[in-house]
Design a protein around this motif. Structure first.
Motif, mmCIF file in Angstrom:
data_model
loop_
_atom_site.group_PDB
_atom_site.id
_atom_site.type_symbol
_atom_site.label_atom_id
_atom_site.label_comp_id
_atom_site.label_asym_id
_atom_site.label_seq_id
_atom_site.Cartn_x
_atom_site.Cartn_y
_atom_site.Cartn_z
ATOM 1 N N ARG A 79 6.668 -11.834 -14.470
ATOM 2 C CA ARG A 79 7.119 -11.199 -13.433
ATOM 3 C C ARG A 79 5.832 -10.680 -12.799
ATOM 4 O O ARG A 79 4.816 -10.090 -13.441
ATOM 5 C CB ARG A 79 8.093 -10.218 -13.617
ATOM 6 N N VAL A 80 5.666 -10.538 -11.565
ATOM 7 C CA VAL A 80 4.623 -9.778 -10.655
ATOM 8 C C VAL A 80 5.230 -9.176 -9.657
ATOM 9 O O VAL A 80 6.002 -9.575 -8.925
ATOM 10 C CB VAL A 80 3.643 -10.908 -10.047
ATOM 11 N N THR A 81 4.987 -7.698 -9.765
ATOM 12 C CA THR A 81 5.604 -6.726 -8.573
ATOM 13 C C THR A 81 4.830 -6.921 -7.512
ATOM 14 O O THR A 81 3.533 -7.004 -7.480
ATOM 15 C CB THR A 81 5.933 -5.641 -9.412
ATOM 16 N N PHE A 82 5.519 -6.559 -6.423
ATOM 17 C CA PHE A 82 4.572 -6.518 -5.003
ATOM 18 C C PHE A 82 5.252 -5.333 -4.113
ATOM 19 O O PHE A 82 6.457 -5.119 -4.195
ATOM 20 C CB PHE A 82 4.606 -7.823 -4.345
ATOM 21 N N LEU A 83 4.588 -4.897 -3.471
ATOM 22 C CA LEU A 83 4.835 -3.624 -2.489
ATOM 23 C C LEU A 83 4.264 -4.096 -1.066
ATOM 24 O O LEU A 83 3.039 -4.178 -1.103
ATOM 25 C CB LEU A 83 4.359 -2.293 -3.123
ATOM 26 N N VAL A 84 4.970 -4.195 -0.045
ATOM 27 C CA VAL A 84 4.672 -4.408 1.052
ATOM 28 C C VAL A 84 4.410 -3.179 2.047
ATOM 29 O O VAL A 84 5.509 -2.401 1.971
ATOM 30 C CB VAL A 84 5.528 -5.528 1.934
ATOM 31 N N GLY A 85 3.426 -2.781 2.624
ATOM 32 C CA GLY A 85 3.272 -1.944 3.751
ATOM 33 C C GLY A 85 2.901 -0.398 3.004
ATOM 34 O O GLY A 85 2.711 0.366 3.858
ATOM 35 N N GLU A 86 2.702 -0.449 1.808
ATOM 36 C CA GLU A 86 2.348 0.861 1.135
ATOM 37 C C GLU A 86 0.679 0.675 0.961
ATOM 38 O O GLU A 86 0.312 -0.164 0.701
ATOM 39 C CB GLU A 86 2.993 1.301 0.011
ATOM 40 N N HIS A 87 0.075 1.986 1.204
ATOM 41 C CA HIS A 87 -1.382 1.943 0.909
ATOM 42 C C HIS A 87 -1.280 2.976 -0.359
ATOM 43 O O HIS A 87 -0.370 3.926 -0.390
ATOM 44 C CB HIS A 87 -2.332 2.611 2.050
ATOM 45 N N GLY A 88 -2.066 2.554 -1.210
ATOM 46 C CA GLY A 88 -2.072 3.456 -2.500
ATOM 47 C C GLY A 88 -3.602 3.076 -3.208
ATOM 48 O O GLY A 88 -4.275 2.051 -2.797
ATOM 49 N N PRO A 89 -3.896 4.018 -4.073
ATOM 50 C CA PRO A 89 -5.163 3.576 -4.991
ATOM 51 C C PRO A 89 -5.010 2.269 -5.410
ATOM 52 O O PRO A 89 -4.039 2.172 -6.389
ATOM 53 C CB PRO A 89 -5.374 4.760 -5.682
ATOM 54 N N ASP A 90 -6.203 1.616 -5.430
ATOM 55 C CA ASP A 90 -6.351 0.320 -6.242
ATOM 56 C C ASP A 90 -6.321 0.631 -7.876
ATOM 57 O O ASP A 90 -7.062 1.655 -8.225
ATOM 58 C CB ASP A 90 -7.258 -0.435 -5.966
ATOM 59 N N ALA A 91 -5.528 0.139 -8.645
ATOM 60 C CA ALA A 91 -5.674 0.536 -10.009
ATOM 61 C C ALA A 91 -7.017 0.000 -10.810
ATOM 62 O O ALA A 91 -7.526 0.715 -11.592
ATOM 63 C CB ALA A 91 -4.688 0.069 -10.789
ATOM 64 N N VAL A 92 -7.756 -0.984 -10.157
ATOM 65 C CA VAL A 92 -8.944 -1.506 -10.285
ATOM 66 C C VAL A 92 -9.923 -1.175 -9.526
ATOM 67 O O VAL A 92 -10.034 -1.658 -8.278
ATOM 68 C CB VAL A 92 -8.770 -3.055 -10.768
#
Length: 165
Positions: free
Chosen positions: A48-61
């Motif tokens: 599974r790969v989760t995805f979020l459309v439209g949110e801005h957040g800090p990149d984990a990498v």
């Protein structure tokens, strides 16, 4: 520590030390590093790969500006290998571009952030084409919608493409 010892440690699901991660960072075989990270990602999150459309957040990498694609993929792999199993390693199509974000899914990333103007179907196909199962999520990582798993490549190629429509 040598490659074989690191491989055994990762395969056993053991927590890596700072010295282990340093040794991995010095490895010159990016494909090997990617295989280790992908194996750890699959063990922790499945296909599974989760995805979020439209949110801005800090990149984990965090990847330095101007990093090469190889350096970026190395950063994803190291992030997955150094992170606890329940942590998400997030790529961004806005930051990394869709092709590199898709490759990152095979180098340890298990989550994507995509801009609000992105068509969900494009994201779903991007994940399917990586051979993984898309799962749309909200900002708190709650599942919004689970999509079907990808159609196996052999099945997709069983019928010739129509190039002259």
């Amino acid at each position: 520590m040598g490659k074989r010892e690191l491989e055994v440690k990762v395969a056993a699901g053991e927590r890596l030390t700072a010295e282990d991660v340093e040794a991995l960072a010095d490895a010159d075989d990016l494909a090997w590093l990617g295989r280790l990270a992908h194996g750890r990602r699959v063990a922790a999150h499945g296909e599974r790969v989760t995805f979020l459309v439209g949110e801005h957040g800090p990149d984990a990498v965090s990847v330095p500006v101007g990093a090469s694609p190889a350096e970026t993929l190395r950063a994803f792999a190291l992030a997955r290998l150094a992170a606890p199993d329940n942590a998400h390693v997030t790529g961004s199509t806005a930051v990394h571009g869709a092709p590199l974000a898709q490759l990152a899914l095979n180098f340890g990333a298990d989550d994507l952030l995509v801009p609000a103007d992105t068509d969900r179907d494009e994201v779903v196909h991007l994940i399917w084409d990586a051979g993984l199962r898309p799962v749309e999520r909200d900002a708190e990582h709650n599942v919004v919608r689970e999509y079907d798993p990808p159609v196996p490549l052999a099945e997709r190629r069983a019928e010739p493409q129509r190039v002259w429509a």
